[in-house]
Design a protein around this motif. Structure first.
Motif, mmCIF file in Angstrom:
data_model
loop_
_atom_site.group_PDB
_atom_site.id
_atom_site.type_symbol
_atom_site.label_atom_id
_atom_site.label_comp_id
_atom_site.label_asym_id
_atom_site.label_seq_id
_atom_site.Cartn_x
_atom_site.Cartn_y
_atom_site.Cartn_z
ATOM 1 N N ARG A 82 -3.437 -3.399 3.827
ATOM 2 C CA ARG A 82 -3.331 -2.888 2.462
ATOM 3 C C ARG A 82 -4.127 -3.755 1.486
ATOM 4 N N GLY A 83 -4.938 -3.074 0.724
ATOM 5 C CA GLY A 83 -5.708 -3.763 -0.296
ATOM 6 C C GLY A 83 -6.707 -2.837 -0.930
ATOM 7 N N SER A 84 -7.400 -3.348 -1.927
ATOM 8 C CA SER A 84 -8.429 -2.562 -2.595
ATOM 9 C C SER A 84 -9.568 -3.461 -3.071
ATOM 10 N N ILE A 85 -10.737 -2.838 -3.104
ATOM 11 C CA ILE A 85 -11.942 -3.487 -3.634
ATOM 12 C C ILE A 85 -12.567 -2.457 -4.563
ATOM 13 N N ASN A 86 -12.568 -2.728 -5.857
ATOM 14 C CA ASN A 86 -13.003 -1.746 -6.848
ATOM 15 C C ASN A 86 -14.048 -2.308 -7.803
ATOM 16 N N ASN A 87 -15.056 -1.487 -8.093
ATOM 17 C CA ASN A 87 -16.065 -1.817 -9.105
ATOM 18 C C ASN A 87 -16.723 -3.171 -8.854
ATOM 19 N N CYS A 88 -17.084 -3.428 -7.609
ATOM 20 C CA CYS A 88 -17.720 -4.697 -7.255
ATOM 21 C C CYS A 88 -19.160 -4.463 -6.818
ATOM 22 N N ASP A 89 -20.004 -5.474 -7.017
ATOM 23 C CA ASP A 89 -21.409 -5.435 -6.602
ATOM 24 C C ASP A 89 -21.673 -6.561 -5.614
ATOM 25 N N PHE A 90 -22.373 -6.210 -4.533
ATOM 26 C CA PHE A 90 -22.703 -7.168 -3.473
ATOM 27 C C PHE A 90 -24.218 -7.157 -3.311
ATOM 28 N N THR A 91 -24.870 -8.255 -3.671
ATOM 29 C CA THR A 91 -26.324 -8.287 -3.702
ATOM 30 C C THR A 91 -26.861 -9.496 -2.960
ATOM 31 N N GLN A 92 -27.820 -9.266 -2.087
ATOM 32 C CA GLN A 92 -28.540 -10.301 -1.356
ATOM 33 C C GLN A 92 -27.616 -11.213 -0.556
ATOM 34 N N ILE A 107 -11.885 1.040 -0.730
ATOM 35 C CA ILE A 107 -13.053 0.485 -1.414
ATOM 36 C C ILE A 107 -13.618 1.603 -2.277
ATOM 37 N N ASP A 108 -13.708 1.383 -3.590
ATOM 38 C CA ASP A 108 -14.102 2.447 -4.497
ATOM 39 C C ASP A 108 -15.081 1.933 -5.556
ATOM 40 N N HIS A 109 -16.093 2.742 -5.804
ATOM 41 C CA HIS A 109 -17.094 2.459 -6.836
ATOM 42 C C HIS A 109 -17.719 1.063 -6.685
ATOM 43 N N CYS A 110 -18.138 0.749 -5.473
ATOM 44 C CA CYS A 110 -18.821 -0.521 -5.213
ATOM 45 C C CYS A 110 -20.261 -0.250 -4.816
ATOM 46 N N THR A 111 -21.123 -1.236 -5.029
ATOM 47 C CA THR A 111 -22.541 -1.105 -4.708
ATOM 48 C C THR A 111 -22.986 -2.305 -3.878
ATOM 49 N N ALA A 112 -23.700 -2.015 -2.792
ATOM 50 C CA ALA A 112 -24.272 -3.062 -1.938
ATOM 51 C C ALA A 112 -25.794 -2.895 -1.956
ATOM 52 N N VAL A 113 -26.494 -3.925 -2.427
ATOM 53 C CA VAL A 113 -27.952 -3.830 -2.598
ATOM 54 C C VAL A 113 -28.642 -5.035 -1.979
ATOM 55 N N ARG A 114 -29.659 -4.757 -1.180
ATOM 56 C CA ARG A 114 -30.538 -5.770 -0.598
ATOM 57 C C ARG A 114 -29.791 -6.820 0.230
ATOM 58 N N ASN A 115 -28.760 -6.404 0.935
ATOM 59 C CA ASN A 115 -28.110 -7.278 1.907
ATOM 60 C C ASN A 115 -28.944 -7.225 3.177
ATOM 61 N N THR A 116 -29.105 -8.329 3.878
ATOM 62 C CA THR A 116 -30.068 -8.360 4.982
ATOM 63 C C THR A 116 -29.628 -7.579 6.210
ATOM 64 N N GLN A 117 -28.308 -7.378 6.419
ATOM 65 C CA GLN A 117 -27.877 -6.610 7.586
ATOM 66 C C GLN A 117 -27.140 -5.335 7.229
ATOM 67 N N ALA A 118 -26.055 -5.402 6.487
ATOM 68 C CA ALA A 118 -25.262 -4.201 6.203
ATOM 69 C C ALA A 118 -24.689 -4.244 4.801
ATOM 70 N N GLY A 119 -24.531 -3.059 4.243
ATOM 71 C CA GLY A 119 -23.846 -2.953 2.961
ATOM 72 C C GLY A 119 -22.346 -3.032 3.153
ATOM 73 N N PHE A 120 -21.808 -2.122 4.000
ATOM 74 C CA PHE A 120 -20.375 -2.031 4.255
ATOM 75 C C PHE A 120 -20.179 -1.940 5.756
ATOM 76 N N SER A 121 -19.404 -2.855 6.339
ATOM 77 C CA SER A 121 -19.224 -2.912 7.787
ATOM 78 C C SER A 121 -17.741 -2.957 8.127
ATOM 79 N N LEU A 122 -17.297 -1.994 8.955
ATOM 80 C CA LEU A 122 -15.913 -1.939 9.412
ATOM 81 C C LEU A 122 -15.920 -2.181 10.914
#
Length: 170
Positions: A82-92, A107-122
């Motif tokens: 149980r948890g949440s990640i909201n309105n977060c940005d993950f860059t480089q 996970i809601d309204h998040c952005t992953a930009v220019r990460n070298t392997q993955a934006g979102f990984s489960l």
């Protein structure tokens, strides 16, 4: 504004941490390490060499309005229930968000930009929901495959209204 150098460790339960737009810089480890349940962290910037936020074997972790850059994992949840990640940005980062053996995370309204392997990984995670998230230009500088969204060895995960664009694979 007093910025913070080093790791903030939250090892007790029922904690709310509002960073008030401060910057956490940790050149040799995790920005925030969470080992207590019922924790909320919001409103800040984290630049760390390990994980921006790392939560392990806990429940009810909420992250809101964070910007995380330069980490191996922007957010790392390992065995979190149980948890949440909201309105977060993950860059480089290497990976923007990584859930391992975690369940019931939204996970809601998040952005992953220019990460070298993955934006979102489960990884080996189930019954999580990722909605209204964007992954752009992940894997561009990587010598291995890059992914916007990836789910391995899990079940019941929902990806809804998400976009991946300009993600490169080799």
């Amino acid at each position: 504004v007093n910025n913070i150098t080093g790791t903030i460790t939250i090892n007790t339960s029922n904690v709310t941490l509002n960073l008030n737009n401060r910057i956490i810089t940790q050149p040799a480890g995790n920005g925030i390490a969470i080992t207590g349940s019922n924790v909320a962290v919001s409103n800040g910037n984290i630049n760390a060499s390990g994980s921006g936020v790392r939560a392990t074997s806990v429940s009810n972790i909420d992250l809101n309005d964070l910007t995380i850059t330069g980490a191996v994992r922007g957010v790392e949840f390992a065995t979190v229930t149980r948890g949440s990640i909201n309105n977060c940005d993950f860059t480089q980062n290497t990976t923007g968000v990584e859930l391992t053996s975690s369940t019931n995370i939204c996970i809601d309204h998040c952005t992953a930009v220019r990460n070298t392997q993955a934006g979102f990984s489960l990884i080996s995670s189930g019954t999580n929901t990722i909605s209204n998230c964007k992954a752009f230009e992940n894997g561009i500088t990587s010598l291995v495959n890059g992914y916007g969204f990836v789910s391995r060895n899990g079940s019941g995960n929902i990806f809804e209204a998400c976009v991946a664009d300009a993600t490169q694979t080799t």
